[in-house]
Structures are given as C-alpha cells and as structure tokens.
Design a protein around this motif. Structure first.
Motif, PDB file in Angstrom:
ATOM      1  N   VAL A   1      44.523  44.700  39.447  1.00 58.86           N
ATOM      2  CA  VAL A   1      43.640  45.149  40.517  1.00 58.86           C
ATOM      3  C   VAL A   1      42.510  44.137  40.663  1.00 58.86           C
ATOM      4  O   VAL A   1      41.883  43.757  39.673  1.00 58.86           O
ATOM      5  CB  VAL A   1      43.058  46.548  40.192  1.00 58.86           C
ATOM      6  N   CYS A   2      42.255  43.713  41.882  1.00 55.92           N
ATOM      7  CA  CYS A   2      41.184  42.755  42.148  1.00 55.92           C
ATOM      8  C   CYS A   2      39.833  43.379  41.819  1.00 55.92           C
ATOM      9  O   CYS A   2      39.518  44.482  42.278  1.00 55.92           O
ATOM     10  CB  CYS A   2      41.221  42.317  43.611  1.00 55.92           C
ATOM     11  N   ASP A   3      39.044  42.657  41.018  1.00 55.96           N
ATOM     12  CA  ASP A   3      37.718  43.154  40.657  1.00 55.96           C
ATOM     13  C   ASP A   3      36.732  43.132  41.820  1.00 55.96           C
ATOM     14  O   ASP A   3      35.715  43.818  41.778  1.00 55.96           O
ATOM     15  CB  ASP A   3      37.143  42.334  39.493  1.00 55.96           C
ATOM     16  N   LEU A   4      37.017  42.371  42.861  1.00 57.81           N
ATOM     17  CA  LEU A   4      36.103  42.301  43.996  1.00 57.81           C
ATOM     18  C   LEU A   4      36.376  43.351  45.058  1.00 57.81           C
ATOM     19  O   LEU A   4      35.456  43.934  45.609  1.00 57.81           O
ATOM     20  CB  LEU A   4      36.156  40.909  44.639  1.00 57.81           C
TER      21      LEU A   4
ATOM     22  N   PRO B   1      48.251  45.927  29.873  1.00 59.58           N
ATOM     23  CA  PRO B   1      47.241  45.320  30.736  1.00 59.58           C
ATOM     24  C   PRO B   1      47.341  43.793  30.764  1.00 59.58           C
ATOM     25  O   PRO B   1      47.223  43.182  31.828  1.00 59.58           O
ATOM     26  CB  PRO B   1      45.918  45.771  30.115  1.00 59.58           C
ATOM     27  N   ASP B   2      47.570  43.175  29.616  1.00 56.62           N
ATOM     28  CA  ASP B   2      47.688  41.716  29.563  1.00 56.62           C
ATOM     29  C   ASP B   2      48.864  41.213  30.386  1.00 56.62           C
ATOM     30  O   ASP B   2      48.761  40.188  31.069  1.00 56.62           O
ATOM     31  CB  ASP B   2      47.831  41.227  28.118  1.00 56.62           C
ATOM     32  N   GLU B   3      49.995  41.913  30.350  1.00 56.37           N
ATOM     33  CA  GLU B   3      51.151  41.518  31.148  1.00 56.37           C
ATOM     34  C   GLU B   3      50.843  41.616  32.640  1.00 56.37           C
ATOM     35  O   GLU B   3      51.273  40.773  33.426  1.00 56.37           O
ATOM     36  CB  GLU B   3      52.359  42.381  30.818  1.00 56.37           C
ATOM     37  N   ALA B   4      50.104  42.638  33.042  1.00 60.00           N
ATOM     38  CA  ALA B   4      49.765  42.801  34.460  1.00 60.00           C
ATOM     39  C   ALA B   4      48.893  41.652  34.950  1.00 60.00           C
ATOM     40  O   ALA B   4      49.127  41.105  36.031  1.00 60.00           O
ATOM     41  CB  ALA B   4      49.057  44.142  34.678  1.00 60.00           C
ATOM     42  N   VAL B   5      47.909  41.257  34.150  1.00 61.11           N
ATOM     43  CA  VAL B   5      47.039  40.141  34.529  1.00 61.11           C
ATOM     44  C   VAL B   5      47.823  38.842  34.549  1.00 61.11           C
ATOM     45  O   VAL B   5      47.752  38.064  35.503  1.00 61.11           O
ATOM     46  CB  VAL B   5      45.826  40.040  33.581  1.00 61.11           C
TER      47      VAL B   5
ATOM     48  N   ASP C   1      34.663  34.379  33.415  1.00 59.20           N
ATOM     49  CA  ASP C   1      34.006  35.576  32.880  1.00 59.20           C
ATOM     50  C   ASP C   1      34.928  36.795  32.852  1.00 59.20           C
ATOM     51  O   ASP C   1      34.500  37.909  32.583  1.00 59.20           O
ATOM     52  CB  ASP C   1      32.724  35.882  33.645  1.00 59.20           C
ATOM     53  N   GLY C   2      36.232  36.591  33.116  1.00 57.74           N
ATOM     54  CA  GLY C   2      37.220  37.653  32.964  1.00 57.74           C
ATOM     55  C   GLY C   2      37.494  38.489  34.191  1.00 57.74           C
ATOM     56  O   GLY C   2      38.210  39.487  34.105  1.00 57.74           O
ATOM     57  N   ALA C   3      36.962  38.118  35.339  1.00 61.60           N
ATOM     58  CA  ALA C   3      37.237  38.871  36.562  1.00 61.60           C
ATOM     59  C   ALA C   3      38.571  38.427  37.154  1.00 61.60           C
ATOM     60  O   ALA C   3      38.912  37.254  37.143  1.00 61.60           O
ATOM     61  CB  ALA C   3      36.122  38.655  37.584  1.00 61.60           C
ATOM     62  N   LEU C   4      39.326  39.381  37.650  1.00 61.53           N
ATOM     63  CA  LEU C   4      40.597  39.105  38.308  1.00 61.53           C
ATOM     64  C   LEU C   4      40.365  39.195  39.811  1.00 61.53           C
ATOM     65  O   LEU C   4      39.881  40.215  40.314  1.00 61.53           O
ATOM     66  CB  LEU C   4      41.650  40.113  37.862  1.00 61.53           C
ATOM     67  N   VAL C   5      40.681  38.105  40.541  1.00 60.37           N
ATOM     68  CA  VAL C   5      40.373  38.022  41.972  1.00 60.37           C
ATOM     69  C   VAL C   5      41.657  37.747  42.743  1.00 60.37           C
ATOM     70  O   VAL C   5      42.378  36.795  42.460  1.00 60.37           O
ATOM     71  CB  VAL C   5      39.342  36.907  42.243  1.00 60.37           C
TER      72      VAL C   5
ATOM     73  N   ASP D   1      34.534  31.902  46.814  1.00 65.06           N
ATOM     74  CA  ASP D   1      33.688  31.324  45.771  1.00 65.06           C
ATOM     75  C   ASP D   1      34.333  31.466  44.388  1.00 65.06           C
ATOM     76  O   ASP D   1      34.276  30.542  43.574  1.00 65.06           O
ATOM     77  CB  ASP D   1      32.305  31.973  45.768  1.00 65.06           C
ATOM     78  N   ALA D   2      34.946  32.618  44.116  1.00 60.03           N
ATOM     79  CA  ALA D   2      35.598  32.829  42.816  1.00 60.03           C
ATOM     80  C   ALA D   2      36.770  31.875  42.635  1.00 60.03           C
ATOM     81  O   ALA D   2      36.956  31.291  41.564  1.00 60.03           O
ATOM     82  CB  ALA D   2      36.068  34.280  42.685  1.00 60.03           C
TER      83      ALA D   2
END
Length: 91
Positions: A12-15, A32-36, A55-59, A70-71
């Motif tokens: 899921v996108c953090d933004l 969760p790691d496999e999904a990322v 910083d660990g955000a998924l975009v 920007d990300a």
C-alpha cells in the motif's frame, strides 16, 4: 461449500493508499516483506515504478503529483509524461 480464512499482505502506498499495480490487480502475498519486495522488484513488472525510500516509505507510481515525484526523484527515479520510467544514476 467449504471455506477458510486466509491472511495475506498487500503493498500500500504510504502517500495515497493505492494498492493497485500496472496490470490493474493487487497481488496478495504471504508476508509483509514479500509484498514490499514484490511491489518494487523490476523483475516482476516490466515497468516497476514503486519506490521504497531510504526512510522506509513505500511510494506507488500510479499517482502523478509533487509528493510522489519527489519521493521517486530522491530514490534516483524519474517520471516521464506517460508512464513511470526507472533510471539509475551512473557511477
């Protein structure tokens, strides 16, 4: 009819909260790691544009706005006018 509860994980996108990928579906994975990893792995999608920031955000690459751009730029990627284009800095 037999049923059972199954727990799965999606990226899921953090933004923006998006979870859909280029092919129009949401992959469901076991951890969760496999999904990322699945979301950012260019080996699965021809144009993997999801970014895991320092910083660990998924975009995701589905939304074209300043925050998403920007990300991706901070991760060394750029968005073209029609689709996400992954570029890597040369050493």
């Amino acid at each position: 009819m037999a049923t059972r509860r199954v727990t799965c994980y999606i990226a899921v996108c953090d933004l923006c909260g998006n979870s859909t990928h280029d092919e129009g579906f949401t992959p469901h994975l076991d951890t969760p790691d496999e999904a990322v990893e699945h979301a950012v792995d260019s080996g699965f999608y021809e144009r993997s544009g999801w970014t895991l920031t320092l910083d660990g955000a998924l975009v995701c690459d589905q939304v074209k706005d300043t925050a998403h751009e920007d990300a991706h730029a901070a991760a060394g990627k750029r968005m073209s006018g029609c689709a996400m284009t992954v570029t890597f800095p040369r050493d």
